[in-house]
Design a protein around this motif. Structure first.
Motif, PDB file in Angstrom:
ATOM      1  N   LEU A 104      -6.032   3.882  -6.417  1.00 35.96           N
ATOM      2  CA  LEU A 104      -5.294   3.824  -5.154  1.00 35.96           C
ATOM      3  C   LEU A 104      -6.055   2.978  -4.136  1.00 35.96           C
ATOM      4  O   LEU A 104      -5.490   2.105  -3.480  1.00 35.96           O
ATOM      5  CB  LEU A 104      -5.078   5.241  -4.615  1.00 35.96           C
ATOM      6  CG  LEU A 104      -4.355   5.325  -3.272  1.00 35.96           C
ATOM      7  CD1 LEU A 104      -2.889   4.947  -3.433  1.00 35.96           C
ATOM      8  CD2 LEU A 104      -4.464   6.724  -2.663  1.00 35.96           C
ATOM      9  N   PHE A 105      -7.366   3.225  -4.020  1.00 34.17           N
ATOM     10  CA  PHE A 105      -8.186   2.445  -3.084  1.00 34.17           C
ATOM     11  C   PHE A 105      -8.065   0.955  -3.385  1.00 34.17           C
ATOM     12  O   PHE A 105      -7.917   0.133  -2.489  1.00 34.17           O
ATOM     13  CB  PHE A 105      -9.665   2.852  -3.194  1.00 34.17           C
ATOM     14  CG  PHE A 105      -9.996   4.179  -2.569  1.00 34.17           C
ATOM     15  CD1 PHE A 105      -9.005   4.997  -2.050  1.00 34.17           C
ATOM     16  CD2 PHE A 105     -11.324   4.607  -2.494  1.00 34.17           C
ATOM     17  CE1 PHE A 105      -9.328   6.220  -1.483  1.00 34.17           C
ATOM     18  CE2 PHE A 105     -11.647   5.823  -1.927  1.00 34.17           C
ATOM     19  CZ  PHE A 105     -10.645   6.634  -1.426  1.00 34.17           C
ATOM     20  N   LEU A 114      -1.004  -3.898  -4.597  1.00 33.32           N
ATOM     21  CA  LEU A 114      -0.190  -2.806  -4.061  1.00 33.32           C
ATOM     22  C   LEU A 114       1.286  -3.059  -4.340  1.00 33.32           C
ATOM     23  O   LEU A 114       2.015  -2.190  -4.789  1.00 33.32           O
ATOM     24  CB  LEU A 114      -0.446  -2.678  -2.556  1.00 33.32           C
ATOM     25  CG  LEU A 114       0.149  -1.459  -1.863  1.00 33.32           C
ATOM     26  CD1 LEU A 114      -0.371  -0.178  -2.479  1.00 33.32           C
ATOM     27  CD2 LEU A 114      -0.194  -1.477  -0.370  1.00 33.32           C
ATOM     28  N   ARG A 115       1.703  -4.309  -4.080  1.00 31.21           N
ATOM     29  CA  ARG A 115       3.112  -4.639  -4.317  1.00 31.21           C
ATOM     30  C   ARG A 115       3.434  -4.583  -5.803  1.00 31.21           C
ATOM     31  O   ARG A 115       4.506  -4.126  -6.202  1.00 31.21           O
ATOM     32  CB  ARG A 115       3.436  -6.021  -3.752  1.00 31.21           C
ATOM     33  CG  ARG A 115       3.636  -5.908  -2.258  1.00 31.21           C
ATOM     34  CD  ARG A 115       3.987  -7.200  -1.578  1.00 31.21           C
ATOM     35  NE  ARG A 115       4.082  -6.936  -0.141  1.00 31.21           N
ATOM     36  CZ  ARG A 115       3.985  -7.873   0.791  1.00 31.21           C
ATOM     37  NH1 ARG A 115       3.792  -9.132   0.443  1.00 31.21           N
ATOM     38  NH2 ARG A 115       4.091  -7.554   2.051  1.00 31.21           N
ATOM     39  N   LEU A 116       2.480  -5.011  -6.613  1.00 29.62           N
ATOM     40  CA  LEU A 116       2.656  -4.949  -8.057  1.00 29.62           C
ATOM     41  C   LEU A 116       2.816  -3.491  -8.484  1.00 29.62           C
ATOM     42  O   LEU A 116       3.731  -3.151  -9.247  1.00 29.62           O
ATOM     43  CB  LEU A 116       1.432  -5.577  -8.740  1.00 29.62           C
ATOM     44  CG  LEU A 116       1.540  -5.766 -10.254  1.00 29.62           C
ATOM     45  CD1 LEU A 116       2.555  -6.855 -10.574  1.00 29.62           C
ATOM     46  CD2 LEU A 116       0.175  -6.136 -10.840  1.00 29.62           C
ATOM     47  N   GLY A 121       6.128   0.982 -10.187  1.00 32.57           N
ATOM     48  CA  GLY A 121       6.618   2.320  -9.868  1.00 32.57           C
ATOM     49  C   GLY A 121       8.136   2.350  -9.845  1.00 32.57           C
ATOM     50  O   GLY A 121       8.767   3.261 -10.371  1.00 32.57           O
ATOM     51  N   ARG A 122       8.701   1.294  -9.244  1.00 34.90           N
ATOM     52  CA  ARG A 122      10.155   1.228  -9.142  1.00 34.90           C
ATOM     53  C   ARG A 122      10.785   1.143 -10.535  1.00 34.90           C
ATOM     54  O   ARG A 122      11.731   1.857 -10.858  1.00 34.90           O
ATOM     55  CB  ARG A 122      10.557   0.010  -8.301  1.00 34.90           C
ATOM     56  CG  ARG A 122      12.020  -0.015  -7.932  1.00 34.90           C
ATOM     57  CD  ARG A 122      12.338  -1.158  -7.002  1.00 34.90           C
ATOM     58  NE  ARG A 122      12.039  -2.448  -7.589  1.00 34.90           N
ATOM     59  CZ  ARG A 122      11.088  -3.272  -7.178  1.00 34.90           C
ATOM     60  NH1 ARG A 122      10.307  -2.940  -6.170  1.00 34.90           N
ATOM     61  NH2 ARG A 122      10.880  -4.415  -7.765  1.00 34.90           N
ATOM     62  N   LEU A 123      10.195   0.267 -11.374  1.00 35.14           N
ATOM     63  CA  LEU A 123      10.691   0.153 -12.750  1.00 35.14           C
ATOM     64  C   LEU A 123      10.567   1.481 -13.466  1.00 35.14           C
ATOM     65  O   LEU A 123      11.483   1.919 -14.151  1.00 35.14           O
ATOM     66  CB  LEU A 123       9.889  -0.914 -13.513  1.00 35.14           C
ATOM     67  CG  LEU A 123      10.206  -2.357 -13.131  1.00 35.14           C
ATOM     68  CD1 LEU A 123       9.309  -3.308 -13.910  1.00 35.14           C
ATOM     69  CD2 LEU A 123      11.681  -2.664 -13.415  1.00 35.14           C
ATOM     70  N   CYS A 178       2.046   0.862   4.992  1.00 38.77           N
ATOM     71  CA  CYS A 178       2.471   0.665   3.597  1.00 38.77           C
ATOM     72  C   CYS A 178       3.740   1.441   3.289  1.00 38.77           C
ATOM     73  O   CYS A 178       4.569   1.006   2.503  1.00 38.77           O
ATOM     74  CB  CYS A 178       1.383   1.136   2.635  1.00 38.77           C
ATOM     75  SG  CYS A 178      -0.194   0.334   2.899  1.00 38.77           S
ATOM     76  N   ALA A 179       3.873   2.612   3.885  1.00 43.97           N
ATOM     77  CA  ALA A 179       5.011   3.474   3.529  1.00 43.97           C
ATOM     78  C   ALA A 179       6.323   2.791   3.859  1.00 43.97           C
ATOM     79  O   ALA A 179       7.242   2.752   3.040  1.00 43.97           O
ATOM     80  CB  ALA A 179       4.903   4.811   4.246  1.00 43.97           C
ATOM     81  N   THR A 180       6.415   2.246   5.068  1.00 45.45           N
ATOM     82  CA  THR A 180       7.643   1.561   5.448  1.00 45.45           C
ATOM     83  C   THR A 180       7.813   0.283   4.633  1.00 45.45           C
ATOM     84  O   THR A 180       8.893  -0.039   4.170  1.00 45.45           O
ATOM     85  CB  THR A 180       7.638   1.254   6.951  1.00 45.45           C
ATOM     86  OG1 THR A 180       7.697   2.488   7.644  1.00 45.45           O
ATOM     87  CG2 THR A 180       8.803   0.371   7.353  1.00 45.45           C
TER      88      THR A 180
END
Lengths: 416, 456
Positions: A104-105, A114-116, A121-123, A178-180
Motif C-alpha cells: 500500500l505504501f 496506484l492507478r494500476l 482492483g476494478r477488473l 486518492c479516495a475521490t
C-alpha cells in the motif's frame, strides 16, 4: 528520532486518567494498554530506559487509533497525538510494517502504481462477482460493500481547470485525495458542481499525489517526505484563495500533521505552514457563502432525517464541526438530528480496521448504536475513510445510507 | 512470584485477562500519585468467583493483592507498592439492577460513575455521590475511597448511599453485607466499614446503593469578594438562613488570576475570592432561595453578584471553576491536589495559612475549596525533576496538614490516606485509634496481603 520538545510533554502527564473515558479502544477493552495514560507512561518509561522497544510496546502503541480525543481531553496539555506519532516512527524503524501495508505504501508513493492497482482492483471486482456476494469479508466489511473503483481517475476525467459559473469570485485549488480520485468520483463531481455554481474557479493540479497520511501515521515519517514535498510544491500557489479538501484525513494531514511532522524532523516548515493556513474543508467554504447557494425550493412534506458523523481528522485535526452542520441544516427537505457521541471515532481509521478487526468492531458497534438510535435515514460525513467504515458496517435493511455532506448539497441546488 | 503460581493464577481468568508483560506492569504500576511500583502480575477478573479463587491462591502463597478500578484516586491507593497482583476490576462493569420502585440499584465495581448516573437519570433518579472524576472513576473505586465531591454539603458522601456489598476477603471467603432494605441496624455496620478502607479489608465485587429523586431544577449564583473573610461570612450566613446549597465552591486569587490569564472570561483579578453557589430542587422554591442568597451575598460585601437564568448561563458561570484545575496544571509540569479539611468556621484561616505556607516555602499554591464543608483543595505546582523544589513541596504539604489538624480538621476530606499521607496518619489518629485500626485489619486480613504498604 523522538523530537525533544515532545519529550518534555511526557513530564506534564499528571497520570490523572481524564483521557481514559474518551479513548475508543479503552472503552472496548478496559485495559490500560489500550488507554492513553497507559500508552503515554509506557513511552515515558521507554525513553527513560526502563522499557525496551518491544513487541508489547508495539502492540500497545499500534492499537491506538490516533483519533486525538485524548489530546483534547488532557487537562495539562500533553500533546499525546504527537507523542504517539513520534514513538511510532521508532517502532516503524525497528519493526517495519506487514507485506500488505508495504504494498500500500509503495502504491501511495507512486501515482502510476496506484492507478494500476486501482485498475486491477476494478477488473478484479468485475471478474469475481461470486465472492463479493458470498459474504466474504475484509476486516469487518463484506467485500460487496467496499465500493467500486472509478472507471478512470477522477482528476483525469475533469481536467486541470474548471471555470466558475457566471462571474468568478474566487479561485481555489482542489486537493482531491486518492479516495475521490480513484473511488468516489461522485463526491468529486459534487464538489466541483457546487463550488463552480458559487462562482469559484476550481483548479485541480494534475500532479498532486497522495497526502501520505496513512504512510506517516504508521510511523514511516521519512518515507512520506517525497510525497509531502511534492504536494507542498504543487499547492503553495499565491493565486489561489484556498486549498479545498473533501477528505478529512487529507485535510487534517495538510493542516496539522504535516507541519508537525516537519517540525519534529527538524525541517523547514514555512511552506508547510503557508499551505496549512489555506486548507479548508469544502463545508467551510460553502457555509461562508450559504446566501449565494442556489438552493432548490423545498418539496412539501418529504423531509429526510440526516445525522452527521464528525470524522476525527475533521473535528480534531482540522477543528471543523460547526460548518458541515450549518450547511446541512440549511438544505431543503432535510432535518438534521444529532446522534450521541457524534465526535467519537467510527473505528475505521484506515488500515486499523483490517489490522485490528476485533478492536475496530468494538469501537464501530458503539457508533452503530448511536447512529441507529437517531432513526435517521442518512448519515452524512466528510471523510471517505469514515464513509467506507460506516457503509461497510451499516448494511441491515433498516440502516441509514452513508453519504458525503457535499453530495447532499449538490443534490439540492437548482439545476442549471 | 514463582512462575508456577503465576500460571495457576492466570489459569483462573484465562490468558486473555492475565498479563505479566513489562509494558502492562508499567501501566499498572501507577496512579496520579508520584510514587510508582510494578506489580508482578495483572489479572482482570469479571466474577466474584474469579476474585475468590484468586484470593485463595494469593492467601496460600502470601502474595500482595491490590484491587483497582480506573486508577483516578489521588493518594497512591492503587500503587502496588509491594508488587504482587494488581486485581483490575475495570471489566466487571455491568449494572445488574435498577429498581425505581424501591429506589435502589445493584452494580458491579467497574461501572463508571457517570454512566451509572446516565442510566438512573432515565428513571428520574440520581445517585448522589459525584466526585469531580465521575466521568472516569468507578463505583467500586468510589466505595474504596468513600468518594465525596462538590455536592457533599447537601447530599453526603458514598458511604451515605450504600446499602450492601458483596466483598471477597483475604482468604477468598465471600462476605455479604447489608441488603436492599433502606433501614438496617442488624449487627456491626460492615458495609460502611469496608467503604473507605482503600482495598485493605476486602475486594468489593458487588454494590447495592440507594438512589434519590433527581432534583427538577438548579440555579447558580456567582459572587466576587474583595475580602476572603467576607466570603466565609457569606457561606456561614447562607447556611444559617436554612439553605443547604448543592454546591458551594470557592476560588482564591491565585486560581482566579490563572484562569483569567488563560481564558479571558472577564473575571476580576483584584478580588480575594469568588464564590459559586448552586441550589437545586423544585423550580418554585428556587426563586425565593436565590433571592435570599443574593441578599446575603450583598450584605456580606460581595462586590458583584451574578445569577443564572438559564442552564446555559449557569454553565457559563461554572466555566472558570471547571477549567481551574487544568489551567493551574498547565502552569508547571506537576500538580498535586491536596484535600486538607477543617471545620467550616476555620476555612478563612486555613486558606490564609495555606497561602502563607506556600510563600514561606517558595512553593506555588492556588486554593480551591468546597467552601460549604471546609474542604480545601490546595493545588501545589512543581517540577518533579527539581529535587530541591520537591523537598520544599513536601515541607509545605506537611505544614498544611499540621495546620489543618491544629484547626480541628483532618488530613483528608475526600482523597484518602493511601500511600501519600500514610506517614502522617499518627498525627491524627491517637494510639488507641491506631491500635483498633490495626486490630480490625489483622482480624480480616491476618497475613496482610490486601493492599499492603498503605495506611495500615
Amino acid at each position: 528520532m523522538f523530537a525533544e520538545p515532545i519529550k518534555e510533554d511526557l513530564h506534564s502527564c499528571l497520570k490523572c486518567a481524564m483521557c481514559q473515558p474518551v479513548c475508543p479502544t479503552y472503552r472496548v477493552t478496559r485495559m490500560e494498554r489500550n488507554a492513553p495514560r497507559g500508552r503515554v507512561q509506557m513511552v515515558k518509561k521507554y525513553l527513560e530506559g526502563d522499557l525496551s522497544l518491544s513487541g508489547g510496546l508495539h502492540d500497545a502503541l499500534m492499537t491506538c487509533i490516533l483519533c486525538e480525543a485524548c489530546s483534547e481531553a488532557c487537562p495539562s496539555g500533553v500533546r499525546l497525538d504527537r507523542v504517539f506519532e513520534n514513538i511510532r516512527m521508532e517502532l516503524y524503524e525497528k519493526f517495519g510494517v506487514g507485506l500488505a501495508k508495504k504494498a500500500l505504501f509503495a502504491a501511495l508513493k507512486h501515482p502510476l502504481l496506484l492507478r494500476l492497482g486501482a485498475g486491477m482492483g476494478r477488473l478484479g471486482q468485475r471478474a469475481f462477482i461470486a465472492p463479493l456476494n458470498l459474504g466474504w469479508k475484509m476486516g469487518n466489511i463484506p467485500l460487496n460493500r467496499l465500493g467500486r473503483f472509478n472507471s478512470t481517475s477522477f482528476r483525469r476525467q475533469i481536467g486541470e481547470v474548471v471555470p466558475a459559473v457566471g462571474k468568478r469570485v474566487a479561485r481555489v485549488v482542489y486537493f482531491t485525495g486518492c479516495a475521490t480520485d480513484l473511488i468516489n468520483e461522485h463526491v468529486g463531481r459534487a464538489v466541483v458542481d457546487v463550488l463552480t455554481r458559487l462562482g469559484i474557479e476550481v483548479v485541480i493540479p494534475q500532479d498532486q499525489v497522495c497526502c501520505s497520511v496513512p504512510v506517516f501515521l504508521s510511523g514511516a515519517r521519512k518515507e512520506a517526505l517525497p510525497n509531502i514535498e511534492k504536494n507542498l510544491e504543487v499547492l503553495d500557489r499565491s493565486d489561489a484563495d484556498a486549498i479545498v479538501v473533501d477528505c478529512a484525513t487529507c485535510g487534517g494531514g495538510l493542516k496539522k500533521h504535516i507541519p508537525y511532522l516537519m517540525e519534529d524532523l527538524g525541517l523547514e516548515t514555512d511552506r508547510a505552514r503557508r499551505v496549512a493556513a489555506k486548507v479548508r474543508d469544502v463545508s467551510q467554504l460553502i457555509s461562508e457563502m450559504m446566501d449565494k447557494l442556489p438552493l432548490a425550493s423545498a418539496s412539501s412534506g418529504r423531509t429526510v432525517a440526516v445525522t452527521y458523523h464528525d470524522p476525527c481528522h475533521m473535528v480534531r485535526s482540522m477543528k471543523v464541526s460547526k460548518e458541515p452542520r450549518t450547511v446541512l441544516a440549511a438544505l431543503p427537505d432535510i432535518r438534521l438530528t444529532e446522534m450521541e457521541g457524534a465526535g467519537e471515532c467510527c473505528g475505521g481509521a484506515g488500515s486499523f480496521q483490517f489490522e485490528h478487526a476485533e478492536l475496530s468492531a468494538g469501537v464501530t458497534s458503539l457508533k452503530k448504536q448511536n447512529i441507529r438510535a437517531t432513526g435517521a435515514q442518512l448519515v452524512a460525513t466528510g471523510c471517505p475513510g469514515c464513509m467506507l467504515t460506516l457503509s461497510g458496517n451499516l448494511y441491515e435493511e433498516s440502516d441509514p445510507l452513508v453519504v458525503h455532506t457535499i453530495e447532499l448539497v449538490a443534490q439540492r441546488i437548482k439545476k442549471e | 512470584m514463582h512462575e508456577s503460581v503465576k500460571k495457576e493464577l492466570a489459569a483462573i481468568v484465562g490468558p486473555e485477562r492475565a498479563t505479566s508483560r513489562p509494558e502492562d506492569l508499567v501501566a499498572y504500576s501507577l496512579d496520579p500519585h508520584i510514587e510508582e511500583h510494578r506489580p508482578d502480575l495483572v489479572l482482570f477478573a469479571v466474577t466474584t468467583e474469579e476474585v475468590s479463587a484468586i484470593m485463595k491462591v494469593a492467601f496460600r502463597e502470601e502474595i500482595p493483592v491490590t484491587p483497582r478500578g480506573s486508577g483516578t484516586n489521588l493518594a497512591g491507593e492503587v500503587v502496588p507498592i509491594m508488587g504482587g497482583i494488581v486485581l483490575a476490576l475495570s471489566r466487571m462493569d455491568r449494572i445488574l439492577e435498577i429498581d425505581p420502585r424501591n429506589r435502589i440499584a445493584r452494580v458491579q465495581p467497574g461501572v463508571i460513575n457517570y454512566r451509572f448516573q446516565q442510566e438512573v437519570a432515565k428513571h428520574g433518579l440520581m445517585y448522589a455521590p459525584h466526585p469531580s472524576s465521575w466521568k472516569v472513576a468507578t463505583i467500586g473505586g468510589n466505595v474504596g475511597t468513600n468518594s465525596g465531591g462538590p455536592r457533599t454539603l447537601k447530599y453526603g458522601v458514598t458511604r451515605d448511599y450504600l446499602l450492601g456489598l458483596t466483598a471477597v476477603l483475604a482468604n477468598g471467603d465471600v462476605l455479604k453485607t447489608g441488603g436492599k432494605a433502606i433501614k438496617n441496624v442488624t449487627g456491626y455496620d460492615l458495609t460502611r466499614l469496608i467503604c473507605g478502607s482503600e482495598g485493605t479489608l476486602a475486594v468489593v465485587t458487588e454494590i447495592t446503593v440507594r438512589l434519590i429523586p433527581k432534583p427538577k431544577a438548579s440555579r447558580t449564583i456567582m459572587a466576587n469578594f474583595p475580602l476572603l473573610e467576607d466570603s466565609s461570612d457569606a457561606v456561614a450566613a447562607i447556611i444559617g438562613a436554612g439553605i443547604v446549597p448543592s454546591g458551594l465552591e470557592l476560588m482564591d486569587k491565585v486560581v482566579i488570576s490563572a484562569v483569567e490569564a488563560d481564558a479571558r472570561l472577564g473575571l476580576p483579578t483584584d478580588v480575594e475570592a469568588i464564590l459559586l453557589v448552586e441550589v437545586d430542587g423544585d423550580p418554585e422554591g428556587l426563586d425565593l432561595q436565590v433571592r435570599t442568597i443574593e441578599r446575603i451575598l450583598m450584605e456580606n460585601h460581595s462586590s458583584r453578584v451574578l445569577v443564572s437564568r438559564t442552564p446555559e448561563e449557569a454553565d457559563k458561570l461554572w466555566t472558570a471553576r471547571r477549567n481551574a484545575v487544568s489551567v493551574m496544571a498547565r502552569l508547571r509540569p506537576n500538580t498535586s491536589l491536596e484535600d486538607a479539611t477543617v471545620p467550616v468556621s476555620n476555612l478563612t484561616e486555613m486558606i490564609r495559612k495555606t497561602v502563607e505556607i506556600g510563600r514561606k516555602n517558595n512553593v506555588q499554591i492556588g486554593v480551591l475549596a468546597h467552601a460549604g464543608d471546609g474542604n480545601l483543595h490546595p493545588l501545589v505546582l512543581f517540577d518533579q525533576r527539581d529535587k530541591d523544589e520537591v523537598r520544599r513541596v513536601e515541607a509545605a504539604t506537611e505544614e498544611i496538614f499540621r495546620e489543618a489538624l491544629a484547626l480541628g480538621g483532618t488530613l483528608s476530606g475526600e482523597h484518602g490516606i493511601g500511600r501519600a499521607k500514610a506517614r502522617f496518619l499518627p498525627m491524627e489518629l491517637d494510639e488507641v485509634a491506631m491500635e483498633v485500626t490495626k486490630c480490625i485489619k489483622k482480624s480480616v486480613d491476618p497475613k496482610g496481603i490486601l493492599n499492603p504498604g498503605k495506611f495500615v
